[in-house]
Structure formats: structure tokens, C-alpha cells
Motif scaffolding. Structure first.
Motif, PDB file in Angstrom:
ATOM      1  N   ALA A 531       0.800  -1.224   0.000  1.00 13.36           N
ATOM      2  CA  ALA A 531       0.000   0.000   0.000  1.00 13.36           C
ATOM      3  C   ALA A 531       0.832   1.272   0.000  1.00 13.36           C
ATOM      4  N   GLU A 532       2.069   1.226   0.525  1.00 16.14           N
ATOM      5  CA  GLU A 532       2.846   2.455   0.660  1.00 16.14           C
ATOM      6  C   GLU A 532       4.333   2.144   0.625  1.00 16.14           C
ATOM      7  N   PHE A 533       5.159   3.208   0.570  1.00 19.92           N
ATOM      8  CA  PHE A 533       6.602   3.014   0.539  1.00 19.92           C
ATOM      9  C   PHE A 533       7.304   4.211   1.161  1.00 19.92           C
ATOM     10  N   LYS A 534       8.571   3.975   1.526  1.00 23.50           N
ATOM     11  CA  LYS A 534       9.453   5.040   1.990  1.00 23.50           C
ATOM     12  C   LYS A 534      10.774   4.903   1.246  1.00 23.50           C
ATOM     13  N   ARG A 535      11.233   5.993   0.654  1.00 24.50           N
ATOM     14  CA  ARG A 535      12.496   5.989  -0.088  1.00 24.50           C
ATOM     15  C   ARG A 535      13.648   6.078   0.915  1.00 24.50           C
ATOM     16  N   VAL A 536      14.465   5.016   0.984  1.00 25.00           N
ATOM     17  CA  VAL A 536      15.523   4.971   1.995  1.00 25.00           C
ATOM     18  C   VAL A 536      16.915   5.132   1.399  1.00 25.00           C
ATOM     19  N   ALA A 537      17.050   5.001   0.085  1.00 27.39           N
ATOM     20  CA  ALA A 537      18.350   5.192  -0.572  1.00 27.39           C
ATOM     21  C   ALA A 537      18.114   5.381  -2.062  1.00 27.39           C
ATOM     22  N   HIS A 538      19.115   5.968  -2.727  1.00 31.48           N
ATOM     23  CA  HIS A 538      19.023   6.133  -4.176  1.00 31.48           C
ATOM     24  C   HIS A 538      20.402   6.407  -4.744  1.00 31.48           C
ATOM     25  N   VAL A 539      20.515   6.278  -6.048  1.00 30.34           N
ATOM     26  CA  VAL A 539      21.746   6.601  -6.759  1.00 30.34           C
ATOM     27  C   VAL A 539      21.993   8.107  -6.655  1.00 30.34           C
ATOM     28  N   LEU A 540      23.261   8.497  -6.532  1.00 27.87           N
ATOM     29  CA  LEU A 540      23.619   9.915  -6.497  1.00 27.87           C
ATOM     30  C   LEU A 540      23.080  10.615  -7.747  1.00 27.87           C
ATOM     31  N   PRO A 541      22.333  11.711  -7.592  1.00 26.78           N
ATOM     32  CA  PRO A 541      21.755  12.386  -8.763  1.00 26.78           C
ATOM     33  C   PRO A 541      22.826  12.949  -9.704  1.00 26.78           C
ATOM     34  N   PHE A 542      22.471  12.996 -10.982  1.00 25.00           N
ATOM     35  CA  PHE A 542      23.325  13.634 -11.985  1.00 25.00           C
ATOM     36  C   PHE A 542      22.438  14.260 -13.052  1.00 25.00           C
ATOM     37  N   ASP A 543      23.034  15.125 -13.867  1.00 25.94           N
ATOM     38  CA  ASP A 543      22.275  15.867 -14.874  1.00 25.94           C
ATOM     39  C   ASP A 543      22.122  15.073 -16.166  1.00 25.94           C
ATOM     40  N   LEU A 544      21.024  15.354 -16.864  1.00 27.73           N
ATOM     41  CA  LEU A 544      20.795  14.831 -18.212  1.00 27.73           C
ATOM     42  C   LEU A 544      20.826  16.015 -19.175  1.00 27.73           C
ATOM     43  N   PRO A 545      22.004  16.370 -19.683  1.00 34.47           N
ATOM     44  CA  PRO A 545      22.107  17.554 -20.550  1.00 34.47           C
ATOM     45  C   PRO A 545      21.280  17.390 -21.828  1.00 34.47           C
ATOM     46  N   GLY A 546      20.329  18.286 -22.010  1.00 30.28           N
ATOM     47  CA  GLY A 546      19.446  18.181 -23.168  1.00 30.28           C
ATOM     48  C   GLY A 546      18.196  17.375 -22.900  1.00 30.28           C
ATOM     49  N   GLY A 547      18.003  16.913 -21.664  1.00 35.03           N
ATOM     50  CA  GLY A 547      16.786  16.187 -21.310  1.00 35.03           C
ATOM     51  C   GLY A 547      16.641  14.886 -22.076  1.00 35.03           C
ATOM     52  N   GLU A 548      15.549  14.754 -22.837  1.00 37.59           N
ATOM     53  CA  GLU A 548      15.265  13.518 -23.575  1.00 37.59           C
ATOM     54  C   GLU A 548      16.368  13.172 -24.573  1.00 37.59           C
ATOM     55  N   ARG A 549      17.067  14.172 -25.085  1.00 34.46           N
ATOM     56  CA  ARG A 549      18.152  13.889 -26.030  1.00 34.46           C
ATOM     57  C   ARG A 549      19.240  13.048 -25.379  1.00 34.46           C
ATOM     58  N   ALA A 550      19.426  13.213 -24.075  1.00 37.80           N
ATOM     59  CA  ALA A 550      20.449  12.438 -23.378  1.00 37.80           C
ATOM     60  C   ALA A 550      20.095  10.952 -23.338  1.00 37.80           C
ATOM     61  N   VAL A 551      18.802  10.632 -23.399  1.00 34.08           N
ATOM     62  CA  VAL A 551      18.380   9.230 -23.440  1.00 34.08           C
ATOM     63  C   VAL A 551      18.774   8.614 -24.782  1.00 34.08           C
ATOM     64  N   ARG A 552      18.591   9.384 -25.852  1.00 36.75           N
ATOM     65  CA  ARG A 552      18.925   8.885 -27.194  1.00 36.75           C
ATOM     66  C   ARG A 552      20.409   9.024 -27.512  1.00 36.75           C
ATOM     67  N   GLU A 553      21.097   9.935 -26.801  1.00 37.75           N
ATOM     68  CA  GLU A 553      22.515  10.199 -27.065  1.00 37.75           C
ATOM     69  C   GLU A 553      23.304  10.046 -25.761  1.00 37.75           C
ATOM     70  N   PRO A 554      23.651   8.820 -25.396  1.00 34.77           N
ATOM     71  CA  PRO A 554      24.284   8.574 -24.091  1.00 34.77           C
ATOM     72  C   PRO A 554      25.633   9.259 -23.891  1.00 34.77           C
ATOM     73  N   TRP A 555      26.271   9.745 -24.953  1.00 30.64           N
ATOM     74  CA  TRP A 555      27.525  10.474 -24.759  1.00 30.64           C
ATOM     75  C   TRP A 555      27.294  11.689 -23.869  1.00 30.64           C
ATOM     76  N   ARG A 556      26.095  12.243 -23.908  1.00 26.02           N
ATOM     77  CA  ARG A 556      25.758  13.379 -23.052  1.00 26.02           C
ATOM     78  C   ARG A 556      25.787  12.967 -21.577  1.00 26.02           C
ATOM     79  N   VAL A 557      25.288  11.772 -21.298  1.00 22.33           N
ATOM     80  CA  VAL A 557      25.332  11.264 -19.926  1.00 22.33           C
ATOM     81  C   VAL A 557      26.777  11.049 -19.499  1.00 22.33           C
ATOM     82  N   ALA A 558      27.596  10.527 -20.408  1.00 24.66           N
ATOM     83  CA  ALA A 558      29.011  10.293 -20.096  1.00 24.66           C
ATOM     84  C   ALA A 558      29.703  11.595 -19.692  1.00 24.66           C
TER      85      ALA A 558
END
Length: 755
Positions: A531-558
Motif C-alpha cells: 500500500a505504501e513506501f518510503k524511499r531509503v536510498a538512491h543513486v547519487l543524482p546527476f544531470d541529463l544535458p538536453g533532457g530527452e536527447r540524453a536518453v537517445r545520445e548517451p555520450w551526453r550522460v558520459a
């Protein structure tokens, strides 16, 4: 002393009890004991009325489970005494009833060995007949118009049985006794081949030879299969495979290959016993296997990967075509990338006109389309990656106080329903990016509800406002209960393992999912109930330069990962063919142009771009798949990903990226680097789990289709004794989201009613 007093009972069997020869098996057993009565398929399941002496009836009930087909799954058996039936024999009856369906809808089943033996024989009356089937195989879900499962309720109703088939159908001693799809050349569906103008080229046996000749010339055949059209080419011809890629607009994504036997599969890929069983199972799925090096297949079948998707013939038609061709065949969904699976004659000839050179057709109508299922054996367990033919509709152990419709996500769309009597996960439909896919999905939603007799009082779906399913829900006159994406992944795993009554630590690793804080999640650790959840940990956040383009162009994530790990100056010196880091770096840190994410899937993308040059993704998941493929499983060591802080703690990938960049500069082998990354991530997951030793761990999200990652976790958790729930029948990717949504909404409704 034998009890000869008359006795009679009414028995109801629920579960997977239709479309498998259950009624014929029951009738044989009753007649063997000289009992009277009848058996019928109903919307409740299989219902039996049986009468005789008390001893005979008691023996019938006691031994009934052992007399049923092995594929049958009886979930409940209810018995009630009744007055003895007014009949002298035991018969199989047909019924037509309405209301919420309680019994399972039978899935389509691949051709069995007995039917293939007949069609391969030169002397059998079904010799080379492509539509031979029996109680153990053949179409079910794809031809059913309504339940219960009877020939009169399927698209086979217009094929009147010839005297010989009718005699087999009526004979308790025959394996086609009440086989609803049975047919032969004299009375069953016909087949032919035609060109793009719909001009008939050949009929009957000559049609298969014409199709084989077309394939051997390097051309493309569109074949009307069990649940829709498939595009087929010679899997050993680089020219043919490339032609198919170009026309289908399928860049880079691997093709499935069909082979005639398990023995032929072993020449192309390595198979353990579990994988062989999956290949030969009645579901007939595509099985992802490790390739044999130097096999005969064209390189373009599975470029850049060490795996191969193999399947056996799903129907006698496929088997006869394989025999005529004498080689492995690429068999892929009959659609252009981004379009739904073609399944109707007229629509297929329009949609596939620019792709196919020849068409192999038949006149058995397909009532509803269903694609090939895809499975992979991970840690010795069959994990379904795409639930479709042979698996779907998949029963769910979800009990809702009211009928519900779970609409799933946007990619790998599948819905789930509860009609008040049972819950099911529907088959894979596809991504909802195109108008045609959306139209198909809406038709599917209406059809599945109609088939199961469901009238939902509420909907449940994802938080993401841009998902088409969510926008569709807003147009419906029903309330929609919103469910967080990763909570749904975790609870789908809880449904899989029947842990809905427990609190678990869910590890949800995927590409994208909207968090309840409005940011993009994807590397999450959730303490969760149904029924419910609590977020107790996560991956360190990072930016996706260009938003959706970063999904199609992973060099941006790199570039983004490198900037966070070693700073802008060193990141600016990275070299990519797809673009310049210097141009990209000013975008990082600007929320307008670079949304923040915690996505483990994007982390895999970025590492694949750094290590292997996968700078632009040709298809979803390409970077992670290639990264897994190059892993050197003998390599030792791992990259550190320490945990920082608490509530929630953060999995810090920066030290790993620092070492990866150093190892790249030192010319360490890519396979070693890839393996160290996988092992480091697995150790980080284990470190979080150790903080919650009493909680079972559930894996959810598309990253856990990665066999190396999952098997590393299994190995590590074996040392701690902590329970871990692995992928299974419910797809761990977005194809299983609706199962989690349904369970969460059901739990929340139940809590409301209990207050």
C-alpha cells in the motif's frame, strides 16, 4: 464391503483448466468407472456432475487430480452433494454463460511433437498440413471470441468438421477427443501465397515451396502466424538481414531466429537444461541464449552482442517452412518499428506493403493479436522479459474488493484487470508513441475487459503526466488512483513471490520514472508494503544535458558523469564523435536544459558511452546490453560505490567513474572494466540491503534483465542468508508495471473499506 448406495456430487475446478484437454480427461476417467453425468466448461471453470455408487464417486474425486493433463493447474476444487443426475452415460456438454470470468483464459500453445510428427509424415492424413492441432497445442487466446472455451466460441466455428475429424472429436480413445481447434485438409483452414497486389501465386503445398524459394533468394516473406504476421528472411544471409533491417527501419536491435530443433539450436548457442526446457515448452517463447562463436548466422542478426534469441517452430506452418528452407530463419514481428503488430489481412497488406516481397496467408481469422514471448534464464530461473503468446493473459494472485483496471506505463505497454473474481496481466502491446499503437492499445483495453466480463469502478496508473495511458485515463468517467512508478515495479515483484502481506526492501533500477518529488527517479531503494513506501536510498543524482536527447545520445550522460566525478576541465577533454563536451558542459547545472536524475539505467548508458563508444543509442537499452555482453566474467576486482549519508542514503558512483577513467587511460581491457562496474554496483546494492537485514529484497525495473548483475547479487546474498526475490513470470521491466499498480490499488481500496 462395497458401498453400492447411489451418490452424486457437483464439482467445480478453477484455475488453468480450459483449452488443455481437461474435459476429455475427466470424461475418460468417469467412463472408466462407469459413472453417469457430464462435464462442461463455464465462466467459473470446469464443472462436473457425477453420479454412481458411493465408492465409485469417492474414487473418482480422490484420483481426479492425477487423471488431469500435466499442464492443467487446479487452483481450487469445490465439491457439493446433489441428487443423482437423470442420465445413463457420462457426456461432455457445452454451456454459454455470462458474468465475471473466474476461469483462466487459455493461452496459445506451440505445436506439440505428436502433431509435428503427423505433418512431417508422408503417409499420415495430415501430412504437410499446416494447421494440425490437438488438445495439447494450437491457437487459443488469439481465436477466442468469448468464454467458455468451445469451438463455437472461436474463429474455428465456421470450419465444419469432416466425418473423420468428427469421429476423432467424439472418440474418448483419440487424443483429439474434444480438441476444439482440430481440423484436416478436407475441412480446415486453407493456405496460399500471394504478391503485393494480392494476386495468388500458389496454393496448398506449393505455397510453402514458393515461400521457401523466395526466402532462399534473399527476399522477405510475410507469414500469417498464430497471433499476427511475421517477417521472415534467411538468417545466414547478410544481404537478406540487412534488407529486412532497412525496410523494417530496425537499426541495430537484435532479431530472433527460428530453428527446427533443439539440436540445431545447440549449433548456434549454448543451452543448459533449463534453457532447453524453456525452448521446448508449450509456450514456445524466444529464449535469450549465449551465442556459439563462429556460428553460421549473419553478423547483422545480433550485432555487438554475445547473446542470441532463439525459438522453435510455433506451428506446423513454421515447421514445414523451416524444412523447405533447410536453414535457420529470422522470424520477427510483422510491423515497421513504431507500428503495432499487423494481424488482419487487409491492414497487413497496407502496413507491410513496402517491406514484404511475398505473403504466406491462411483463412483462419485471428480474433486478437499476440506477439512472441521473450524469456531469459537468470540464476537458473526463467525470467519473462515480454509476456505474450503462451504466457498471457497471466493470472495474478491479486484480490481486489472491486473491479479495477490498471493501465500500466508508456513503454512496453500491458494492462492488468481485476473483475472481482480474478486478476490478470494482459499481453504485451508495445510502446505508445504512435497514433496506431495508441489505437491498438485502446482496442485491447476494451477487448480484455469484455473477454473477462469486467466493469471497473476505478482506474489505476502512473504518476507521469506525459504517458499516453495517463492522458487517456483523464478522458474516462472513472476515478484514477495514481501509483508511483518504482513502487509499482517493487510490488509487481511482491506479487510474483506472493509477498503482498510482507514489508520488503525494493530495489528498483530502470531508465526513467517520475518520482513523487517531481524529479526523474530510476535508482531507488524503497521500504515498501503493498500500500505504501518510503524511499531509503538512491543513486547519487546527476544531470541529463538536453533532457530527452540524453536518453537517445548517451555520450551526453558520459560527459555529465565525468563532470561530477573529475570536474569540467577533465570532462572537456573527452573525445566523442557525436558532439563536443565543451558545448555541452555549460548546460550542466541549468535545470531548464539539464533535468536531474537518479537513474541506474542512465548510469549504465553513460558507462557504455565512456567505455565502448555507444554514443548514440539505436534502440532502447543498447548501451547496457553491450556493456553486459563485453564483461569478462573471470576478471577480479570492483569499482567502489560507497554509501553516503542517511534518510535517504546515497549510492555514490563518482569513485567508480574516477577509476574507470583511469583504467581507460591505462588501456585496461574493456571486459575487465565492464565486469568491475557490474560487481561494484552489486556490492553497493548489498551494502544497502545489509542495513535492513530482516527485510526480503525484491528486484524491479529493466536493469534486472541483466543476467550478470542479477547473478552477482544472488551469489552475494547467498553469503548473507537474506531473502532475494528474482525476476520471474511477471516482466521485471515496464511490461509488469500494471501488475504492481493493480496490487497497490487493490490494497489501498481494501484499507479504505476496512476502516
Amino acid at each position: 464391503m462395497t458401498d453400492v448406495l447411489p451418490s452424486a456430487v457437483h464439482v467445480t475446478l478453477t484455475g488453468r483448466v480450459q483449452g488443455l484437454g481437461v474435459r476429455p480427461a475427466i470424461a475418460r476417467w468417469a467412463r472408466q468407472l462407469s459413472l453417469m453425468g457430464w462435464v462442461s466448461n463455464t465462466c467459473r471453470g470446469v464443472e462436473i456432475v457425477v453420479g454412481g455408487t458411493s465408492d465409485e464417486v469417492e474414487q473418482f474425486i480422490r484420483e481426479l487430480p492425477q487423471r488431469l493433463p500435466r499442464a492443467a493447474i487446479v487452483e481450487s476444487q469445490e465439491c457439493a452433494p446433489i441428487e443423482p443426475p437423470m442420465c445413463k452415460t457420462f457426456a461432455i456438454r457445452s454451456e454459454s454463460v455470462s458474468g465475471a470470468l473466474k476461469v483462466r483464459v487459455p493461452p496459445d500453445l506451440a505445436a506439440c511433437e505428436d502433431c509435428l510428427r503427423e505433418t512431417r509424415s508422408a503417409t499420415d492424413r495430415r501430412s504437410r498440413y499446416p494447421f494440425a492441432s490437438c488438445t495439447a497445442c494450437g491457437p487459443r487466446y488469439s481465436i477466442i471470441e468469448k468464454m467458455p472455451y468451445e469451438r463455437a466460441h472461436t474463429t474455428m466455428r465456421n470450419f465444419t468438421l469432416c466425418p473423420i475429424c468428427q469421429r476423432e472429436f467424439n472418440s474418448p480413445a483419440d487424443r483429439r477427443y474434444h480438441a476444439e481447434t482440430t481440423a484436416c485438409p478436407a475441412c480446415g483452414p486453407h493456405w496460399w501465397c500471394c504478391d503485393n497486389t494480392d494476386r495468388t501465386i500458389a496454393t496448398g503445398r506449393d505455397a510453402i515451396q514458393a515461400a521457401a524459394a523466395t526466402i532462399l533468394r534473399g527476399e522477405i516473406v510475410a507469414l500469417q502466424g498464430l497471433g499476427g504476421y511475421q517477417l521472415i528472411v534467411d538468417a545466414t544471409s547478410e544481404t537478406a538481414v540487412n534488407r529486412l533491417r532497412t525496410r523494417k527501419q530496425r537499426n541495430g536491435k537484435p532479431f530472433a531466429v527460428m530453428v527446427a530443433s533443439v539440436e540445431q539450436a545447440l549449433r548456434l548457442a549454448r543451452c543448459d537444461q533449463t534453457e532447453r526446457q524453456a525452448l521446448a515448452s508449450p509456450a514456445g517463447p524466444i529464449v535469450i541464449l549465449d551465442q556459439q562463436q563462429g556460428n553460421e548466422l549473419a553478423h547483422g542478426v545480433s550485432p555487438g552482442l554475445d547473446t542470441l534469441g532463439l525459438m522453435l517452430p510455433t506451428s506446423p506452418l513454421h515447421d514445414l517452412l523451416l524444412i523447405a528452407c533447410g536453414r535457420p530463419l529470422v522470424v520477427t514481428s510483422g510491423n515497421r518499428e513504431g507500428d503495432p503488430l499487423a494481424f488482419e489481412h487487409r491492414g497487413a497488406h497496407i502496413r507491410l506493403a513496402a517491406i514484404a516481397d511475398l505473403w504466406l496467408e491462411h483463412n483462419r481469422p485471428i480474433r486478437r493479436p499476440v506477439d512472441d514471448s521473450v524469456v531469459r534464464v537468470i540464476a537458473g530461473r526463467v525470467a519473462v522479459l515480454r509476456s505474450a503468446r503462451g504466457f498471457a493473459p497471466l493470472p495474478l494472485e491479486v484480490h481486489s474488493p472491486k473491479p479495477l483496471l490498471a493501465i500500466g506505463g508508456h513503454h512496453k505497454a500491458a494492462i492488468a484487470i481485476s473483475n472481482g473474481a480474478q486478476g490478470v496481466l494482459g499481453p504485451h502491446v508495445g510502446d505508445l508513441d504512435s497514433a496506431a499503437e495508441r489505437e491498438r492499445w485502446e482496442t485491447h483495453v476494451a477487448d480484455l475487459q469484455n473477454l473477462f466480463g469486467s466493469s471497473p469502478v476505478a482506474l489505476t496508473g502512473d504518476l507521469h503526466p506525459d504517458y499516453y495511458s495517463k492522458r487517456w485515463a483523464a478522458t474516462q468517467p472513472l476515478p484514477c488512483m495514481q501509483v508511483q512508478h518504482h513502487h509499482a515495479h517493487v510490488v509487481a515483484g511482491m506479487v510474483e513471490h506472493r509477498w503482498l502481506d510482507r514489508a520488503v526492501l525494493g530495489v528498483a533500477f530502470d531508465g526513467t520514472g517520475l518520482g513523487d518529488d517531481g524529479t526523474i527517479w530510476g535508482g531507488e531503494f524503497l521500504l515498501a508494503t503493498s500500500a505504501e513506501f518510503k524511499r531509503v536510498a538512491h543513486v547519487l543524482p546527476f544531470d541529463l544535458p538536453g533532457g530527452e536527447r540524453a536518453v537517445r545520445e548517451p555520450w551526453r550522460v558520459a560527459v555529465s558523469l565525468a563532470q561530477r566525478a573529475v570536474g569540467s576541465e577533465r570532462a572537456s577533454k573527452l573525445a566523442f564523435q557525436a558532439g563536443s563536451p565543451q558545448v555541452l558542459l555549460p548546460l550542466i547545472g541549468n535545470p531548464r536544459f539539464s533535468p536531474v536524475t537518479t537513474s541506474a539505467g542512465r548510469l549504465f548508458d553513460g558507462i557504455a558511452a565512456l567505455l565502448l563508444g555507444v554514443e548514440v543509442a539505436q534502440f532502447e537499452g543498447q548501451g547496457p546490453m553491450v556493456l553486459e555482453a563485453v564483461c569478462d566474467r573471470t576478471a577480479a576486482g570492483c569499482y567502489p560505490m560507497p554509501l553516503q549519508g542517511t534518510r535517504p542514503c546515497v549510492l555514490d558512483w563518482r569513485p567508480a567513474v574516477v577509476q574507470i577513467l583511469g583504467d581507460l587511460q591505462a588501456a585496461v581491457a574493456p571486459g575487465v572494466i565492464a565486469m568491475r562496474f557490474h560487481r561494484g554496483l552489486a556490492k553497493a546494492v548489498l551494502a544497502v540491503a545489509r542495513r535492513y537485514p530482516q527485510s526480503p529484497v525484491v528486484l524491479g525495473g529493466g536493469c534486472f534483465q541483466n543476467r550478470i548483475l542479477v547473478e552477482l547479487l544472488v551469489e552475494m546474498f547467498a553469503q548473507t542468508g537474506q531473502l532475494i526475490g528474482l525476476p520471474g513470470l511477471i516482466p521485471v521491466n515496464d511490461g509488469g508495471l500494471a501488475a504492481g499498480q493493480l496490487a497497490i490499488a487493490s490494497s489501498q481500496l481494501e484499507n479504505q473499506y476496512s476502516r
